[in-house]
Scaffold this motif. Structure first.
Motif, PDB file in Angstrom:
ATOM      1  N   GLY A 150       8.451 -19.634  31.318  1.00  6.09           N
ATOM      2  CA  GLY A 150       8.455 -21.092  31.212  1.00  6.09           C
ATOM      3  C   GLY A 150       9.854 -21.612  30.994  1.00  6.09           C
ATOM      4  O   GLY A 150      10.766 -21.323  31.760  1.00  6.09           O
ATOM      5  N   LEU A 199       4.346 -21.164  29.616  1.00  5.03           N
ATOM      6  CA  LEU A 199       3.250 -21.602  30.465  1.00  5.03           C
ATOM      7  C   LEU A 199       2.313 -20.409  30.636  1.00  5.03           C
ATOM      8  O   LEU A 199       2.624 -19.451  31.356  1.00  5.03           O
ATOM      9  N   ILE A 215      -0.073 -24.573  27.721  1.00  5.15           N
ATOM     10  CA  ILE A 215       1.270 -24.456  27.160  1.00  5.15           C
ATOM     11  C   ILE A 215       1.194 -23.935  25.731  1.00  5.15           C
ATOM     12  O   ILE A 215       0.325 -24.332  24.956  1.00  5.15           O
TER      13      ILE A 215
END
Length: 204
Positions: A24, A56, A133
Motif C-alpha cells: 500500500g 491495502l 484498509i
C-alpha cells in the motif's frame, strides 16, 4: 522493528516521504533539528523518524500491474547503503496506476498543485466493498463517516473529505468510511452498477 515491504515508487513533501509499496502506502515523517556543541560551537543534526503504513488488505500490487504515465523532465540520483555507488538517472512520473489492485478496481496515484492524491476507480460490475484498509504505526486513528485521522508523534495525516462520483455523469454518490475491528472499508450508496465509480479520499 516493522518489516519493510518492497518499495516501488517514492514521493515526498516537506517533512514527509511517501512510498508506494507492495502492501500500500508508507508515510515516513522526518523531523530534523540542529544542535550546537557546547565546546567549540560545533553543529550537529538530530533526525527523528516515524513511519505509518496504510496497508491495502488482499490487494495485488506489483510491477506487472503498474502503469507509470506522464514522465517528468528531471531525473533523480539515490545513494544508499545498499547502493553506495548510486542509483543514477531514476525517472519521475506524475501519475501511477495500479491496474486491478482488486478485481475490477484500479488504484490511481497522481500529483497536482496540492501534492499527492489517489483515487480508487471501480469499473462497471466491480464491488467497492473489496477495498479494505489497515493502518500500522499510528499512535491512534479515528474513523468517522467522511474522515480518517491518523496521529503520530511527529505529525497528523487526515484522509478526507471522502468524495465519490460516477465518472460518466459526474453524479455525486454518498460514500462513507466504516470501521470493522482493525479494518477500514469504504461503503458506497446506491449507484448505477453499469457505470464507473471514482472514490477520492484526499490526503492532508
Amino acid at each position: 522493528n516493522k518489516s519493510v515491504p518492497s518499495v516501488l515508487y517514492k514521493t515526498n513533501a516537506p517533512g514527509l516521504d511517501m512510498y508506494i509499496t507492495e502492501k500500500g502506502l508508507s508515510y515516513l515523517f522526518i523531523k530534523t533539528e540542529e544542535e550546537h556543541g557546547k565546546d567549540k560551537g560545533e553543529e550537529a543534526c538530530q533526525i527523528e523518524l516515524c513511519r505509518v503504513d496504510m496497508n491495502l488488505l488482499n490487494a495485488s500490487i506489483n510491477k506487472e500491474n503498474i502503469i507509470a504515465e506522464f514522465p517528468e523532465k528531471h531525473y533523480s540520483n539515490f545513494y544508499t547503503p545498499l547502493f553506495p555507488k548510486g542509483l543514477m538517472n531514476v525517472k519521475s512520473f506524475s501519475k501511477i496506476t495500479v491496474k486491478n489492485i482488486y478485481p475490477g478496481i484500479d488504484w490511481v496515484l497522481y500529483s497536482d498543485k496540492n501534492g499527492l492524491k489517489y483515487d480508487f476507480v471501480v469499473h462497471p460490475g466491480a464491488d467497492p466493498s473489496q477495498i479494505k484498509i489497515n493502518y500500522e504505526g499510528a499512535r491512534k486513528y479515528l474513523v468517522e463517516p467522511q474522515y480518517i485521522s491518523l496521529e503520530t508523534k511527529l505529525g497528523k495525516i487526515l484522509e478526507g473529505k471522502l468524495f465519490c462520483f460516477e465518472k460518466e455523469s459526474n453524479k455525486t454518490i454518498s460514500t462513507s468510511f466504516v470501521r470493522y475491528g482493525d479494518e477500514v472499508r469504504i461503503q458506497a450508496g446506491k449507484y448505477d452498477k453499469t457505470k464507473t465509480l471514482v472514490i477520492d479520499p484526499p490526503l492532508v
